[in-house]
Write a protein that holds these residues in place. Sequence first.
Motif, PDB file in Angstrom:
ATOM      1  N   PRO A  73       0.825  -1.168   0.135  1.00 45.50           N
ATOM      2  CA  PRO A  73      -0.157   0.128   0.005  1.00 45.50           C
ATOM      3  C   PRO A  73       0.859   1.239  -0.044  1.00 45.50           C
ATOM      4  O   PRO A  73       0.363   2.473  -0.363  1.00 45.50           O
ATOM      5  CB  PRO A  73      -0.699   0.098   1.300  1.00 45.50           C
ATOM      6  N   ASP A  74       2.013   1.344   0.467  1.00 51.67           N
ATOM      7  CA  ASP A  74       2.717   2.520   0.696  1.00 51.67           C
ATOM      8  C   ASP A  74       3.755   2.468  -0.861  1.00 51.67           C
ATOM      9  O   ASP A  74       4.667   3.536  -0.597  1.00 51.67           O
ATOM     10  CB  ASP A  74       3.865   2.728   2.097  1.00 51.67           C
ATOM     11  N   GLY A  75       3.677   1.237  -1.493  1.00 48.98           N
ATOM     12  CA  GLY A  75       4.450   1.444  -2.821  1.00 48.98           C
ATOM     13  C   GLY A  75       5.926   1.230  -2.613  1.00 48.98           C
ATOM     14  O   GLY A  75       6.604   1.265  -3.447  1.00 48.98           O
ATOM     15  N   ARG A  76       6.190   0.740  -1.619  1.00 54.65           N
ATOM     16  CA  ARG A  76       7.646   0.438  -1.277  1.00 54.65           C
ATOM     17  C   ARG A  76       8.165  -0.793  -1.202  1.00 54.65           C
ATOM     18  O   ARG A  76       9.349  -1.091  -1.471  1.00 54.65           O
ATOM     19  CB  ARG A  76       8.084   0.905   0.155  1.00 54.65           C
ATOM     20  N   HIS A  77       7.301  -2.018  -1.374  1.00 53.42           N
ATOM     21  CA  HIS A  77       7.830  -3.235  -1.457  1.00 53.42           C
ATOM     22  C   HIS A  77       6.761  -3.825  -2.637  1.00 53.42           C
ATOM     23  O   HIS A  77       5.643  -3.390  -2.903  1.00 53.42           O
ATOM     24  CB  HIS A  77       7.422  -3.960  -0.383  1.00 53.42           C
ATOM     25  N   VAL A  78       7.406  -4.826  -3.214  1.00 56.40           N
ATOM     26  CA  VAL A  78       6.695  -6.041  -4.296  1.00 56.40           C
ATOM     27  C   VAL A  78       6.617  -7.371  -3.519  1.00 56.40           C
ATOM     28  O   VAL A  78       7.420  -7.727  -2.765  1.00 56.40           O
ATOM     29  CB  VAL A  78       7.253  -6.095  -5.487  1.00 56.40           C
ATOM     30  N   ALA A  79       5.516  -7.949  -3.445  1.00 57.44           N
ATOM     31  CA  ALA A  79       5.319  -9.388  -3.049  1.00 57.44           C
ATOM     32  C   ALA A  79       4.840 -10.273  -4.170  1.00 57.44           C
ATOM     33  O   ALA A  79       4.327  -9.679  -5.328  1.00 57.44           O
ATOM     34  CB  ALA A  79       4.080  -9.466  -2.110  1.00 57.44           C
ATOM     35  N   ALA A 113      10.181  -7.918  -1.462  1.00 57.00           N
ATOM     36  CA  ALA A 113      11.480  -7.411  -1.529  1.00 57.00           C
ATOM     37  C   ALA A 113      10.870  -5.807  -1.575  1.00 57.00           C
ATOM     38  O   ALA A 113      10.013  -5.393  -2.127  1.00 57.00           O
ATOM     39  CB  ALA A 113      12.176  -7.596  -3.171  1.00 57.00           C
ATOM     40  N   PRO A 114      12.283  -4.964  -1.416  1.00 54.99           N
ATOM     41  CA  PRO A 114      11.975  -3.640  -1.739  1.00 54.99           C
ATOM     42  C   PRO A 114      11.751  -3.158  -2.933  1.00 54.99           C
ATOM     43  O   PRO A 114      12.553  -3.800  -3.900  1.00 54.99           O
ATOM     44  CB  PRO A 114      13.179  -2.941  -0.827  1.00 54.99           C
ATOM     45  N   LEU A 115      11.149  -1.989  -3.204  1.00 46.87           N
ATOM     46  CA  LEU A 115      10.982  -1.722  -4.601  1.00 46.87           C
ATOM     47  C   LEU A 115      11.794  -0.529  -4.868  1.00 46.87           C
ATOM     48  O   LEU A 115      11.369   0.670  -4.177  1.00 46.87           O
ATOM     49  CB  LEU A 115       9.519  -1.516  -4.787  1.00 46.87           C
ATOM     50  N   GLY A 116      12.812  -0.243  -5.647  1.00 47.75           N
ATOM     51  CA  GLY A 116      13.643   0.652  -5.820  1.00 47.75           C
ATOM     52  C   GLY A 116      13.202   1.861  -6.558  1.00 47.75           C
ATOM     53  O   GLY A 116      12.041   1.659  -7.075  1.00 47.75           O
ATOM     54  N   TRP A 170      -1.781  -7.908   0.227  1.00 50.22           N
ATOM     55  CA  TRP A 170      -1.314  -6.933   1.176  1.00 50.22           C
ATOM     56  C   TRP A 170      -2.675  -6.324   2.185  1.00 50.22           C
ATOM     57  O   TRP A 170      -3.635  -6.192   1.821  1.00 50.22           O
ATOM     58  CB  TRP A 170      -0.737  -5.696   0.764  1.00 50.22           C
ATOM     59  N   ARG A 171      -2.293  -6.638   3.331  1.00 47.56           N
ATOM     60  CA  ARG A 171      -3.337  -6.012   4.343  1.00 47.56           C
ATOM     61  C   ARG A 171      -2.936  -4.598   4.530  1.00 47.56           C
ATOM     62  O   ARG A 171      -3.900  -3.481   4.698  1.00 47.56           O
ATOM     63  CB  ARG A 171      -3.357  -6.610   5.616  1.00 47.56           C
ATOM     64  N   ASP A 172      -1.761  -4.392   5.026  1.00 46.83           N
ATOM     65  CA  ASP A 172      -1.178  -3.031   5.157  1.00 46.83           C
ATOM     66  C   ASP A 172       0.327  -3.112   4.781  1.00 46.83           C
ATOM     67  O   ASP A 172       0.898  -4.228   4.300  1.00 46.83           O
ATOM     68  CB  ASP A 172      -1.358  -2.591   6.591  1.00 46.83           C
ATOM     69  N   ALA A 173       1.162  -2.365   5.154  1.00 48.85           N
ATOM     70  CA  ALA A 173       2.515  -2.097   4.593  1.00 48.85           C
ATOM     71  C   ALA A 173       3.369  -3.071   5.277  1.00 48.85           C
ATOM     72  O   ALA A 173       4.467  -3.097   4.746  1.00 48.85           O
ATOM     73  CB  ALA A 173       2.903  -0.580   4.662  1.00 48.85           C
ATOM     74  N   ALA A 174       2.936  -3.557   6.300  1.00 52.71           N
ATOM     75  CA  ALA A 174       3.574  -4.748   7.156  1.00 52.71           C
ATOM     76  C   ALA A 174       3.041  -6.095   7.205  1.00 52.71           C
ATOM     77  O   ALA A 174       3.881  -6.888   7.756  1.00 52.71           O
ATOM     78  CB  ALA A 174       3.569  -4.164   8.610  1.00 52.71           C
ATOM     79  N   THR A 175       2.087  -6.324   6.799  1.00 53.36           N
ATOM     80  CA  THR A 175       1.279  -7.612   6.686  1.00 53.36           C
ATOM     81  C   THR A 175       0.671  -7.958   5.384  1.00 53.36           C
ATOM     82  O   THR A 175       0.210  -7.118   4.763  1.00 53.36           O
ATOM     83  CB  THR A 175       0.392  -7.898   7.879  1.00 53.36           C
TER      84      THR A 175
END
Length: 625
Positions: free
Chosen positions: A165-171, A190-193, A217-222
């Motif tokens: 949701p914060d655009g910082r990671h890809v699953a 993984a982090p999204l550069g 994604w539920r939120d940026a951490a889970t």
Amino acid sequence: MSIRPIDVARTDGGPQWVEAVATPSGVEVWWDEPRPHEGGRRCVVRRLPDGSRTDALPPGWNARNRVIEYGGRSWRPLPGGGLVFTNWSDQRLYRLGGTAETPVPITPEGPSRYADLYLPPGRDEVWAVRETDTVRDLVAVPLDGGPVRVIVKAHHFLMNPRISPDGRHVAWIGWDHPNMPWDGTELCVAPLGADGTAGAHRVVAGGPEESVAQAEWRDAATLYAATDPTGWWNIHLVSVDGSPGVNLTPMEQEFGGAAWKPGLSYFAIADDGRLAVVYGTADLRRLGVLDPATGELREVGGEATHWSSTVSVASGPAGEVRAAAVGATPYTPLEVRLVDLDSGAHETASAPKPLPPRDLLPTPEAVTIEDVHAHLYPPSGAQGPGPYVIFVHGGPTGNLPIMLDLEIAYFTSRGLGVAVVNYGGSTGYGRAYRERLRDQWGVVDVQDCAKVARGLVELGRADAAKIAIRGGSAGGWTTVAALVHSDVFAGGVAHYAITDPESWAAETHDFESRYLDGLVGPLPETRQRYVERSPLLNAAKSSGPCLMLHGLEDAIVDVSQAERFTAELDKHGKQWALLTFPGEQHGWRREETIVAVLEAELAFYGLIFGMETPGVPPLTLKGRA
């Protein structure tokens, strides 16, 4: 009165890849559906909030792809009513809408194929699995047709790309040979550069003996993940920091399934945090609402006995939350339904299909014969023991659910009983039942079909001299294996069947090229098993005639498998027939093919059971009677 082949052809297949979209005037629904009367193409359909439906894909275009040969999620609706999709004829991605009145290609010509389409929020691009020969990457394709960017290079097979949701990671979910996706997969983050590519990834769920089937994604951490560390695909809450996951549905019910196509969905997250979930067993698959905060699971599936592996949710302007899903009953085919998650009210969104009179439709019965799950469909006007056909599903990691199947009803309306066997190895009953087939393909599946056949005789339903077996793909394998390794069946009908496992493993496509490592054993170490179980090498022992049916463009099971088997039957004086169909791949999609196949199969049963089959073209068996 009987069901006609054309009735079956015109209701064949079902909708898939549903998507609910919130608009100011209400929830609209998109799906794609088969068009047997249009050469077998799949057409994307849009249903507006006012109930009107329109084809979103012009005639001549086919929203289908060949990724892992079975294809995957092939389209997504764009904001404002446009569409991005994969086209069958050239496997390129196209955009339709805006100023374009006809589809415009957004990927270059070439060997690449695309599937599992996903629109990351806030980005003017579509993400997809790109397959080039045997290499698969997660890529981003600009919707204006700019250069394709590789996001992830990680596993031999990938699916389920999702941005946080914060655009910082890809699953994503990935796996490698020799695993199949129902054996073991990894959920990776993984982090999204800044350049839009993924950095080093971390495995947050799954492993070599755990299958993650879907993650969101539920939120940026889970994330929510449908995974099976307990032996059942349950919904788990997974943290990206690697802390232990929490099982939100700790029960012996399947909230996931075998990923034969990348892009299947078993749950969807509503704006209010609730989950619409498809769950259950192969005997009864439900639609429900899961509240992760309380663990409450409430069924909203109504009278449907089966829900397909596709679900989406959206909120209406008045705050109502509606799920779009595909459900069926024993008397109604697969239909797109809109279901209110609060009231449970149902509304059918797809166009109704013409159905035969209700009294021509069989009432199924779920039974367990010894330790084998089966569904019985009695013949019309049944009195005393009669002819029966054992239906064997493909995969073999799959199942046949309880729902209206006019192919089954076509035969029951003509006095043939049908027993659908979900043999050991089938999905829908937990990993332990699925694992019964490990190293035992050609043994357990054959024995289980024979158990059900003998059980039908003991129950007084079937005539022991009039039991046939039929199936497609891996079900075709079980059909011919049962003919040569048992004496129960008077004959068999094998649709696009594997007849020799060792040659098939060498000839088939990449996705299934190591499948037999788990089903039979690795080569060359266990080659003797392949020899002993091969129907081709044991054709002399066939207990009855065999009808082989095969498409000439089949890239999964080459037609030579059927040709070599019938040649061996002929060599040993056994009866057989082989019909081939130009333009067909692994399965039947064209109206004229479906009709021809059904008529040939019925004529075959007429020959081996001594039944009259009026109105059906005659079939001639070759070889000595």
